[in-house]
Write a protein that holds these residues in place. Structure first.
Motif, PDB file in Angstrom:
ATOM      1  N   ILE A   1       0.840  -1.198   0.000  1.00 28.85           N
ATOM      2  CA  ILE A   1       0.000   0.000   0.000  1.00 28.85           C
ATOM      3  C   ILE A   1       0.873   1.244   0.000  1.00 28.85           C
ATOM      4  CG2 ILE A   1      -0.281  -0.042   2.556  1.00 28.85           C
ATOM      5  CD1 ILE A   1      -3.246   1.059   1.535  1.00 28.85           C
ATOM      6  N   SER A   2       0.463   2.231  -0.789  1.00 29.60           N
ATOM      7  CA  SER A   2       1.260   3.455  -0.853  1.00 29.60           C
ATOM      8  C   SER A   2       0.369   4.685  -0.756  1.00 29.60           C
ATOM      9  CB  SER A   2       2.046   3.492  -2.164  1.00 29.60           C
ATOM     10  OG  SER A   2       1.148   3.449  -3.250  1.00 29.60           O
ATOM     11  N   THR A   3       0.965   5.762  -0.278  1.00 36.51           N
ATOM     12  CA  THR A   3       0.324   7.090  -0.333  1.00 36.51           C
ATOM     13  C   THR A   3       1.026   7.850  -1.449  1.00 36.51           C
ATOM     14  OG1 THR A   3       1.910   8.289   1.036  1.00 36.51           O
ATOM     15  CG2 THR A   3       0.167   7.075   2.195  1.00 36.51           C
ATOM     16  N   PRO A   4       0.451   8.983  -1.883  1.00 34.29           N
ATOM     17  CA  PRO A   4       1.248   9.843  -2.759  1.00 34.29           C
ATOM     18  C   PRO A   4       2.473  10.302  -1.960  1.00 34.29           C
ATOM     19  CG  PRO A   4      -1.039  10.617  -2.617  1.00 34.29           C
ATOM     20  CD  PRO A   4      -0.872   9.567  -1.571  1.00 34.29           C
ATOM     21  N   ILE A   5       3.509  10.707  -2.656  1.00 34.93           N
ATOM     22  CA  ILE A   5       4.622  11.316  -1.910  1.00 34.93           C
ATOM     23  C   ILE A   5       4.357  12.817  -1.906  1.00 34.93           C
ATOM     24  CG2 ILE A   5       6.357   9.505  -2.098  1.00 34.93           C
ATOM     25  CD1 ILE A   5       7.433  10.920  -4.590  1.00 34.93           C
TER      26      ILE A   5
ATOM     27  N   THR B   1      -4.830  10.949   3.978  1.00 35.08           N
ATOM     28  CA  THR B   1      -4.397   9.847   3.107  1.00 35.08           C
ATOM     29  C   THR B   1      -3.473   8.896   3.877  1.00 35.08           C
ATOM     30  OG1 THR B   1      -4.321  11.519   1.373  1.00 35.08           O
ATOM     31  CG2 THR B   1      -3.557   9.323   0.788  1.00 35.08           C
ATOM     32  N   THR B   2      -2.602   9.474   4.689  1.00 33.36           N
ATOM     33  CA  THR B   2      -1.624   8.634   5.381  1.00 33.36           C
ATOM     34  C   THR B   2      -2.297   7.821   6.491  1.00 33.36           C
ATOM     35  OG1 THR B   2      -0.112  10.441   4.937  1.00 33.36           O
ATOM     36  CG2 THR B   2       0.708   8.686   6.348  1.00 33.36           C
TER      37      THR B   2
ATOM     38  N   LEU C   1      -2.195  -1.567  -3.673  1.00 32.72           N
ATOM     39  CA  LEU C   1      -3.263  -0.564  -3.662  1.00 32.72           C
ATOM     40  C   LEU C   1      -2.603   0.800  -3.512  1.00 32.72           C
ATOM     41  CD1 LEU C   1      -6.226   0.369  -3.379  1.00 32.72           C
ATOM     42  CD2 LEU C   1      -6.051  -0.098  -0.931  1.00 32.72           C
ATOM     43  N   GLN C   2      -2.895   1.694  -4.451  1.00 35.33           N
ATOM     44  CA  GLN C   2      -2.313   3.030  -4.379  1.00 35.33           C
ATOM     45  C   GLN C   2      -3.402   4.027  -4.011  1.00 35.33           C
ATOM     46  OE1 GLN C   2      -0.005   3.534  -8.110  1.00 35.33           O
ATOM     47  NE2 GLN C   2       1.578   2.435  -6.969  1.00 35.33           N
ATOM     48  N   LEU C   3      -3.170   4.749  -2.932  1.00 40.96           N
ATOM     49  CA  LEU C   3      -4.131   5.756  -2.503  1.00 40.96           C
ATOM     50  C   LEU C   3      -3.719   7.103  -3.055  1.00 40.96           C
ATOM     51  CD1 LEU C   3      -4.564   4.942   1.303  1.00 40.96           C
ATOM     52  CD2 LEU C   3      -5.783   3.992  -0.666  1.00 40.96           C
TER      53      LEU C   3
ATOM     54  N   LEU D   1     -10.902  11.444  11.195  1.00 41.64           N
ATOM     55  CA  LEU D   1     -10.525  11.524   9.773  1.00 41.64           C
ATOM     56  C   LEU D   1     -11.116  10.356   8.992  1.00 41.64           C
ATOM     57  CD1 LEU D   1      -6.769  12.611   9.967  1.00 41.64           C
ATOM     58  CD2 LEU D   1      -8.698  13.974   9.128  1.00 41.64           C
ATOM     59  N   LEU D   2     -10.957   9.168   9.542  1.00 39.72           N
ATOM     60  CA  LEU D   2     -11.413   7.977   8.821  1.00 39.72           C
ATOM     61  C   LEU D   2     -12.930   7.957   8.653  1.00 39.72           C
ATOM     62  CD1 LEU D   2      -9.045   5.329  10.444  1.00 39.72           C
ATOM     63  CD2 LEU D   2      -8.966   6.174   8.084  1.00 39.72           C
ATOM     64  N   SER D   3     -13.649   8.527   9.611  1.00 39.56           N
ATOM     65  CA  SER D   3     -15.113   8.493   9.501  1.00 39.56           C
ATOM     66  C   SER D   3     -15.641   9.619   8.640  1.00 39.56           C
ATOM     67  CB  SER D   3     -15.803   8.668  10.858  1.00 39.56           C
ATOM     68  OG  SER D   3     -15.060   8.109  11.851  1.00 39.56           O
ATOM     69  N   GLU D   4     -14.850  10.667   8.503  1.00 39.06           N
ATOM     70  CA  GLU D   4     -15.397  11.896   7.930  1.00 39.06           C
ATOM     71  C   GLU D   4     -15.503  11.859   6.405  1.00 39.06           C
ATOM     72  OE1 GLU D   4     -16.606  13.762  10.258  1.00 39.06           O
ATOM     73  OE2 GLU D   4     -17.441  15.126   8.774  1.00 39.06           O
ATOM     74  N   LEU D   5     -14.644  11.095   5.738  1.00 39.95           N
ATOM     75  CA  LEU D   5     -14.692  11.090   4.268  1.00 39.95           C
ATOM     76  C   LEU D   5     -15.426   9.866   3.736  1.00 39.95           C
ATOM     77  CD1 LEU D   5     -12.142  13.136   4.679  1.00 39.95           C
ATOM     78  CD2 LEU D   5     -11.833  12.656   2.271  1.00 39.95           C
ATOM     79  N   PRO D   6     -16.637  10.067   3.189  1.00 39.65           N
ATOM     80  CA  PRO D   6     -17.348   8.926   2.607  1.00 39.65           C
ATOM     81  C   PRO D   6     -16.644   8.464   1.326  1.00 39.65           C
ATOM     82  CG  PRO D   6     -18.736  10.913   2.727  1.00 39.65           C
ATOM     83  CD  PRO D   6     -17.343  11.332   3.014  1.00 39.65           C
TER      84      PRO D   6
END
Ligand code: ME8
Length: 521
Positions: free
Chosen positions: A7-11, A25-26, A255-257, A324-329
């Motif tokens: 799994i990666s985040t953008p840099i 994202t992180t 999986l790339q976020l 954070l995790l709950s806030e973005l559908p």
């Protein structure tokens, strides 16, 4: 099922301190990485910083620092931020790393040698803050950059081009054959209709107008422009290219976020580059929405940012992670506000979850001295079966949500179970049962049902709120070493009889209630 997961985040650009939007994202990547580790997978979680380019060069000059000294400072701050947010990345890549630079040069050379990169001249509209050339049709009225709304300038320079146009048909084929390569699928339509079908132009991939970048190996007055440098991080971190010129197995399950701001780069340029390198594509790209602040995108260049370090110090890391995790559908935007943050902490964490835990434990201590009696067999109440069924159902929804990238819903599924368990306390009224000697066996069943439900809840919420859930699990007399957690997690979602080690004690509140008035004023 593959036993490896990447799994990666953008840099991120270290042009400034990161804000709560980048943190989203992180934290999301960490949530997924911890979930997969709990499922026993060997996980590689990559994050890092995208440190080259004109914007960074300019910022450093403003601070009278060399670019590297400037980014060293910001990167130290970012690593501290990730530490305080409990981010369990396995590798932190910096595009200034010697190893990365060397591999990017090898990639560039290979593409040049095979004719996928050629020399030409670029003329167009250039947005300096975004470091992006735009075509006339992409500009907003008044010659404004479509990304940041600022004026663009005409610019021309000799540069190297990547033959993006050559990959148009293969990209169309990709999205036809693998519609879930990029999710949400609405983004696929946007890419195909707005960009690929109208025709792709070759892409300028080098610059001579600034110096802060990886030099083109065969023409060092050019530096490699940010997108080849930046996108390659996902594979240079896997040591590509090496003598085998392939990617390790883990790539098949990657999986790339990314945020919706950089979908075009990841959904068009990135697969085309991989096609040119004759490499397989990542398994999936998930583009999430933005965290908004007062109806605007929170962004470093706009300056309307909320500092995540201050928030974690004030409210605790797990409360911020959960918020954070709950806030973005799924795929959509979310809104940050102090009010909604305090509300979530109070309602979901302090009331629903915190109370369920402290009440259940307190009753176990009060009625059974914190130990499962050896000489009493629990006797089911009329409400037990429904609680058990709800647990099975909600945990199966929780797992399904991960498969479908519905991360906020995975948490919501567990909170439905939490609410059900709170209702179960009202239905069974343990304090009434406790007054009747002949109801002791039912009382025991109620308390054990609550403790077992809590154990499974804490395991499911562990990837979101690791340190608080470890406290709950220890409080419930469970071993919390890695092997044990993995073994317990395998069994969640089916009903078990609660068991524990030692004598359980009452607990301090895990999530203290906040005074909304005091916090907002
Ligand atoms: O684009 N809400 O870096 P960047 C949610 N270096 N997520 C947000 C956000 C917000 N308000 N603001 C930023 C770059 N993000 C390039 C990437 S990758 C090969 C190169 C998150 O510092 C989101 O993931 O501008 C977004 O895509 C990323 O930060 C952009 O970070």
């Amino acid at each position: 099922m593959s036993d490896k997961f990447y799994i990666s985040t953008p840099i991120y650009y270290p042009s400034n301190k990161l804000h709560i939007g980048n943190s989203y994202t992180t934290v999301l990547a960490d949530y997924i990485a911890r979930y997969e580790r709990l499922r026993g997978k060997e996980v590689f979680f990559l994050t890092g910083t995208d440190e080259h380019g004109q914007k960074i060069e300019k910022k450093a000059t403003e601070r009278h620092l060399a670019p590297r000294a400037f980014t060293d400072e910001v990167v130290a701050w970012i690593k501290e931020l990730w530490r305080s947010l409990d981010i369990s990345y396995d590798y932190y890549i910096r595009t200034v790393d010697e190893d990365h630079c060397r591999r990017v040069q090898m990639i560039f050379q290979k593409l040049y040698d095979q004719g996928d990169i050629y020399k030409g001249a670029y003329q167009g509209w250039y947005c300096t803050p975004c470091e992006t050339f735009w075509t006339g049709t992409q500009l907003l009225a008044g010659n404004l950059c479509p990304d940041c709304n600022r004026p663009v300038e005409t610019a021309q320079e000799e540069c190297y081009f990547f033959r993006l146009s050559k990959y148009q048909d293969r990209l169309l084929q990709l999205y036809k054959e693998r519609p879930d390569f990029l999710v949400p699928t609405a983004r696929v339509n946007e890419m195909v209709k707005n960009f690929i079908e109208p025709g792709l132009q070759d892409l300028a991939v080098s610059r001579t107008s600034f110096k802060w970048g990886v030099p083109v190996p065969f023409d060092p007055k050019h530096v490699i422009y940010v997108w080849i440098d930046a996108l390659s991080n996902y594979i240079t971190a896997l040591h590509y290219p090496d003598e085998r010129q392939t990617l390790p197995d883990i790539w098949q399950n990657s999986l790339q976020l990314l945020g919706k701001d950089i979908v075009r780069f990841h959904a068009i340029i990135w697969p085309a580059l991989l096609m040119a390198l004759n490499l397989p594509l990542p398994k999936k790209l998930y583009a999430h929405g933005w965290l908004m602040f007062k109806d605007d995108k929170m962004s470093k260049s706009k300056g309307n940012v909320v500092d995540p370090l201050i928030l974690t110090q004030r409210y605790g890391v797990d409360a911020i992670r959960y918020y954070l995790l709950s806030e973005l559908p799924y795929g959509a935007d979310g809104h940050f506000s102090n009010e909604s943050l305090i509300e979530r902490i109070n309602i979901n964490l302090a009331n629903d979850l915190g109370n369920l835990y402290s009440r259940s434990l307190a009753m176990f201590v009060k009625y059974f001295a914190g130990e499962i009696p050896q000489d009493l067999k629990p006797e089911a109440t009329a409400f037990d079966a429904d609680l058990e069924q709800t647990l099975v159902k909600q945990i199966s929804i929780y797992h399904r949500c991960f498969k479908e990238n519905q991360y906020s819903n995975s948490l919501a599924a567990i909170f439905v179970l939490i609410q059900r368990a709170n209702k179960y306390i009202d239905e069974t009224s343990p304090w009434v049962l406790a007054k009747q000697e002949d109801k002791k066996a039912e009382l025991l069943s109620v308390i054990l049902h609550l403790l077992e439900t809590l154990r499974q809840i804490a395991l499911c919420l562990y990837p979101a709120m690791p340190s608080s859930m470890l406290r709950i699990l220890s409080g419930l007399g469970q071993a919390t070493d890695k092997t044990n957690l993995i073994a317990q997690f395998k069994e969640v979602g089916s009903w078990h009889n609660f068991s524990c080690q030692g004598t359980l004690q009452t607990s301090e509140p895990i999530f203290p209630r906040l005074d909304m008035k005091k916090e907002i004023d």
